[in-house]
Each structure stands twice: as structure tokens, then as C-alpha cells.
Design a protein around this motif. Structure first.
Motif, PDB file in Angstrom:
ATOM      1  N   ARG A  30       0.606   4.172  -2.754  1.00  0.00           N
ATOM      2  CA  ARG A  30       0.430   5.239  -2.768  1.00  0.00           C
ATOM      3  C   ARG A  30       1.723   6.023  -3.473  1.00  0.00           C
ATOM      4  O   ARG A  30       1.284   7.834  -3.691  1.00  0.00           O
ATOM      5  CB  ARG A  30      -0.153   5.531  -1.146  1.00  0.00           C
ATOM      6  CG  ARG A  30      -0.570   4.788   0.013  1.00  0.00           C
ATOM      7  CD  ARG A  30      -1.020   5.774   0.956  1.00  0.00           C
ATOM      8  NE  ARG A  30       0.247   5.475   1.753  1.00  0.00           N
ATOM      9  CZ  ARG A  30       0.307   4.391   2.576  1.00  0.00           C
ATOM     10  NH1 ARG A  30      -0.844   3.519   2.748  1.00  0.00           N
ATOM     11  NH2 ARG A  30       1.313   4.216   3.137  1.00  0.00           N
ATOM     12  N   SER A  31       2.563   6.077  -3.064  1.00  0.00           N
ATOM     13  CA  SER A  31       4.129   6.154  -4.128  1.00  0.00           C
ATOM     14  C   SER A  31       3.682   6.999  -5.151  1.00  0.00           C
ATOM     15  O   SER A  31       4.308   7.652  -5.532  1.00  0.00           O
ATOM     16  CB  SER A  31       5.539   5.889  -3.033  1.00  0.00           C
ATOM     17  OG  SER A  31       5.261   5.259  -4.214  1.00  0.00           O
ATOM     18  N   ARG A  75       0.563   7.458  -6.638  1.00  0.00           N
ATOM     19  CA  ARG A  75      -0.535   7.623  -6.908  1.00  0.00           C
ATOM     20  C   ARG A  75      -1.257   8.470  -8.367  1.00  0.00           C
ATOM     21  O   ARG A  75      -2.035   8.558  -8.796  1.00  0.00           O
ATOM     22  CB  ARG A  75      -1.620   7.695  -6.305  1.00  0.00           C
ATOM     23  CG  ARG A  75      -1.518   9.505  -5.084  1.00  0.00           C
ATOM     24  CD  ARG A  75      -1.808   8.869  -3.935  1.00  0.00           C
ATOM     25  NE  ARG A  75      -1.230   9.647  -2.352  1.00  0.00           N
ATOM     26  CZ  ARG A  75      -0.449  10.068  -2.149  1.00  0.00           C
ATOM     27  NH1 ARG A  75       0.257   9.328  -1.538  1.00  0.00           N
ATOM     28  NH2 ARG A  75       0.176  11.079  -1.768  1.00  0.00           N
ATOM     29  N   ARG A 109       1.010  -1.623   0.252  1.00  0.00           N
ATOM     30  CA  ARG A 109       0.051   0.413  -0.041  1.00  0.00           C
ATOM     31  C   ARG A 109       1.033   1.546   0.016  1.00  0.00           C
ATOM     32  O   ARG A 109       0.388   2.421  -0.568  1.00  0.00           O
ATOM     33  CB  ARG A 109      -0.832   0.112   1.217  1.00  0.00           C
ATOM     34  CG  ARG A 109      -1.862  -1.169   1.293  1.00  0.00           C
ATOM     35  CD  ARG A 109      -3.269  -0.828   2.194  1.00  0.00           C
ATOM     36  NE  ARG A 109      -4.038  -1.420   2.070  1.00  0.00           N
ATOM     37  CZ  ARG A 109      -5.019  -2.547   1.837  1.00  0.00           C
ATOM     38  NH1 ARG A 109      -4.620  -1.657   0.337  1.00  0.00           N
ATOM     39  NH2 ARG A 109      -5.540  -3.612   1.478  1.00  0.00           N
TER      40      ARG A 109
END
Length: 202
Positions: A159-160, A162, A155
Motif C-alpha cells: 500500500r505504501s 501503490r 500488504r
């Protein structure tokens, strides 16, 4: 034609690159280049991150003395400042190797398989960006099956990435998103259609 093949983690960049190679493209995997560069820059990486890794009970080096890339990733992908510090160490060398690859294939079809090519000057030499994507649930399942990473680490990596598509759109307006949520044959058809349409535009 020079292409950047990109997309988020586990979207299918490697499959797409293999398809292009079958179509006659010379292909280089920037991630593989990066692995070699990380080893070349091992002393700088240990100096930059060794103390923090020890604080967090992470071993930056494997038993054979090579860089423990999984531990390094766990450290830097959770903190944008640390990631930027790592990139400042390795990216100039990576870009130099990519420039050499492109110069070697001047006048030929070539592709660079890279997650974050927009961060290095080589992106300006690309004719187009082929952005491979899949839903987050599909990508998550692929990562768990492929290398068994911990859920929180997956996750954090997601997120890095997105804003990855918007980063490429800013760097190169000629971008094509291709969804890889079906079969390999389906992806082949989409890529063949992209190549046909791009070449028809001249």
C-alpha cells in the motif's frame, strides 16, 4: 548513461541491476547504503521511535545492539507520518553517499538501484528511470518465499508503494516500465532492447 533502477517491492530491481552490471554498468544499491546509514543514525532513530516501539511491544535493537530493521519497518511503514520522520533522519546522508558514487563514475555508465530515489535530489542527475514491475500476486508470492513476512506487513508495504510509478513520472519524464513476469532471460532481452533504443536516440 546514468540510470535509476526502481519498482515496487519484489518486482525484480536486483535482477535488473545485476543484468546492467553484466553490461558494464557500475551499480550501487541504495537499500544497502541505507542499512549502513540506519546504523550510523541509530542514536537518532532510537530517540525518535524508541518510546513508541516499546508501547507497541517492538524491540528496535537486536541483541548485538544493531537496529532491528524489521521492527523499525513494521513501525514506520504503517504510518506515513512516522515514515517521513525516519526519512528526514536518514535521507540527507543517503543522498550525500549517492552523489559521491556518481562523482566517482563521471563519464561512465552507472545505475542506482533504489525504491524511492525520487525523494532525494540525486534523482535529478539521472538520464532515465528503468521501472521494473510485476503483478501484485506475483510479487506477493515472491516476498512470502523470500523472507516469510506476515501477510498484513506485506500488504502494508504494498500500500505504501501503490503510487510509486506516478511519483517517478512526476520526478523524471524519461521513464520506461519493464514487466518482469517471466524468465530472467526474458528480462535480459527487455533490458537490452531498452539500452539499444535509448542509446540510438542519442
Amino acid at each position: 548513461m546514468w540510470l535509476c533502477v526502481t519498482g515496487p517491492m519484489a518486482a525484480g530491481k536486483n535482477f535488473a541491476s545485476a543484468i546492467l552490471e553484466q553490461r558494464g554498468f557500475a551499480v550501487v544499491d541504495a537499500d544497502i547504503l541505507a542499512h549502513g546509514v540506519v546504523e550510523d543514525c541509530k542514536a537518532q532513530i532510537v530517540e525518535a521511535f524508541g518510546a513508541l516501539a516499546r508501547e507497541r511491544h517492538l524491540e528496535l535493537l537486536n541483541g548485538d545492539g544493531t537496529v532491528n530493521r524489521q521492527a523499525l519497518g513494521k513501525l514506520v511503514f504503517a504510518d506515513s507520518e512516522l515514515l517521513a520522520r525516519q526519512e528526514a533522519i536518514v535521507y540527507p546522508r543517503i543522498n550525500s553517499l549517492l552523489d559521491a558514487f556518481l562523482s566517482e563514475h563521471e563519464g561512465q555508465d552507472a545505475a542506482i538501484n533504489a525504491t524511492v530515489l525520487y525523494k532525494v535530489p540525486a534523482i535529478t542527475r539521472m538520464d532515465a528511470v528503468l521501472y521494473i514491475d510485476a503483478t501484485s500476486s506475483v510479487r506477493f508470492a515472491r516476498v512470502r518465499k523470500r523472507n516469510g513476512m506476515a501477510e498484513e506487513q506485506i500488504r502494508a508495504r504494498f500500500r505504501s508503494q501503490r503510487h510509486l510509478f506516478s511519483k517517478y513520472k512526476s520526478a523524471n519524464a524519461d521513464i520506461k516500465k519493464v514487466w518482469n513476469i517471466g524468465t530472467r532471460e526474458g528480462l535480459e532481452r527487455k533490458i537490452d532492447r531498452f539500452l539499444l533504443e535509448y542509446r540510438a536516440r542519442g
